[in-house]
Scaffold this active site. Structure first.
Site, PDB file in Angstrom:
ATOM      1  N   SER A  77     -42.219 -41.605  24.717  1.00  0.00           N
ATOM      2  CA  SER A  77     -41.990 -41.929  23.314  1.00  0.00           C
ATOM      3  C   SER A  77     -40.497 -41.896  23.029  1.00  0.00           C
ATOM      4  O   SER A  77     -39.760 -41.102  23.629  1.00  0.00           O
ATOM      5  CB  SER A  77     -42.700 -40.916  22.410  1.00  0.00           C
ATOM      6  OG  SER A  77     -42.332 -41.092  21.060  1.00  0.00           O
TER       7      SER A  77
ATOM      8  N   TYR B  12     -44.227 -32.319  19.849  1.00  0.00           N
ATOM      9  CA  TYR B  12     -44.652 -33.544  20.541  1.00  0.00           C
ATOM     10  C   TYR B  12     -43.459 -34.201  21.221  1.00  0.00           C
ATOM     11  O   TYR B  12     -43.537 -34.629  22.385  1.00  0.00           O
ATOM     12  CB  TYR B  12     -45.280 -34.499  19.529  1.00  0.00           C
ATOM     13  CG  TYR B  12     -45.545 -35.890  20.043  1.00  0.00           C
ATOM     14  CD1 TYR B  12     -46.700 -36.179  20.770  1.00  0.00           C
ATOM     15  CD2 TYR B  12     -44.652 -36.935  19.777  1.00  0.00           C
ATOM     16  CE1 TYR B  12     -46.952 -37.464  21.228  1.00  0.00           C
ATOM     17  CE2 TYR B  12     -44.897 -38.221  20.230  1.00  0.00           C
ATOM     18  CZ  TYR B  12     -46.050 -38.486  20.955  1.00  0.00           C
ATOM     19  OH  TYR B  12     -46.296 -39.748  21.419  1.00  0.00           O
TER      20      TYR B  12
END
Length: 246
Positions: free
Chosen positions: A141, A155
Site C-alpha cells: 500500500s 496498517y
C-alpha cells in the site's frame, strides 16, 4: 506449455477479485482463497471460468498455517504445481487514531497482513524452489510510506513490513529462479472503505491525489498481471506504486 497456476489470497472481492479475472484472461488457472464470503468467492470463480480458466475457491484464513497448507495442497492437487502467488488477503480494522486502536484489532491486522504474508510466501517459496521457477507479488500500500496518520498507522506499518519482505525475499530467492515483487496501491474504490467505517473515503481523497480520482481495482490488477508475466522476467525486488501520484 502448461498454463500457469496462480494462488490469489483475498480473491473474492476488490483488488483480489479483479486480479483473478485479469489473470484468467491472460491464461492463468486460479486458486481463489477467501476467508468468509462464499457467495462473493463463487461469483468471482464464475467470472474466472467464463474467461476460459479453471478455478478452485478455497476457504482459508491465511494467518493459520494449516489453512495455508490446505490452500496450496488443493492448488497442486486440483490444478497442478503452483507457479504464482498474489499475496493479497488483508485487513485494516476501523479507521481511528493510533491511541484508540483496540488491542484485538492490532493483533488481527498483524496476524493477517504480516504473519499471513509470511506463511504464504514461505509455502510458495518452498514449492517453487523445488521446480526452479515462480513469481510472487505482494500487495502492499502507498500507506507504507505515507504513514496514514489519524486513520490506520498500524496498517501502514504492516505494509512497510510487506515492502521489506519483498526486497529481502527477492534477493534470497533470485538464485532459485523465483521473482518477488510488490504492488503499492493508493486509494482504490473497493468495499474495504465501508468496512473501515467510511464508505465515502475514496471520493473525499480525490482532492489529495494528483490524478484527481481514486483508482479502480482493475488498474491494480493490471500491474499485478504484468509482474507475473514473462514481460517482467528481469524485474524482481521492485515495489510498483500505483497510486495516482500520491
Amino acid at each position: 506449455m502448461s498454463r500457469p497456476v496462480t494462488v490469489v489470497t483475498g480473491g473474492s472481492r476488490g483488488i483480489g477479485a479483479a486480479a483473478c479475472v485479469r489473470l484468467a484472461a491472460e491464461g492463468h488457472d486460479l486458486v481463489l482463497g477467501y476467508v468468509r464470503d462464499a457467495a462473493a468467492a463463487e461469483a468471482t470463480a464464475a467470472a474466472v471460468r467464463a474467461a476460459g480458466a479453471r478455478c478452485v475457491a478455497v476457504r482459508a484464513d491465511t494467518s493459520e498455517e494449516k489453512d495455508v497448507d490446505r490452500l496450496f495442497d488443493m492448488a497442486a492437487g486440483e490444478l497442478g504445481p503452483v507457479t504464482g502467488l498474489v499475496n493479497n488477503a488483508g485487513v485494516t480494522g476501523p479507521l481511528t487514531r493510533f491511541v484508540d486502536v483496540r488491542t484485538e484489532d492490532l493483533r488481527r491486522v498483524l496476524d493477517v497482513n504480516v504473519f499471513g504474508y509470511l506463511l504464504c510466501a514461505r509455502r510458495a517459496a518452498r514449492d517453487m524452489a523445488a521446480r526452479g521457477a515462480g513469481a510472487i507479488v505482494n500487495v502492499s500500500s502507498a500507506a507504507a510510506t505515507l504513514g496514514s496518520p489519524g486513520e490506520y498507522v498500524h496498517y501502514a506499518a504492516t505494509k512497510a513490513a510487506t515492502d521489506a519482505l519483498t526486497v529481502g525475499l527477492a534477493k534470497e530467492l533470485g538464485p532459485d529462479g523465483i521473482r518477488v515483487n510488490g504492488v503499492a496501491p493508493g486509494v482504490v474504490e473497493t468495499d474495504m472503505h465501508a468496512a473501515m467505517g467510511d464508505p465515502d473515503r475514496p471520493a473525499k481523497a480525490a482532492a489529495t491525489i494528483p490524478l484527481g480520482r481514486p483508482g479502480q481495482p482493475g488498474e491494480i490488477a493490471a500491474a499485478i498481471a504484468w509482474l507475473l508475466s514473462p514481460d517482467a522476467s528481469y524485474t524482481t525486488g521492485t515495489v510498483l506504486r500505483v497510486a495516482g501520484g500520491r
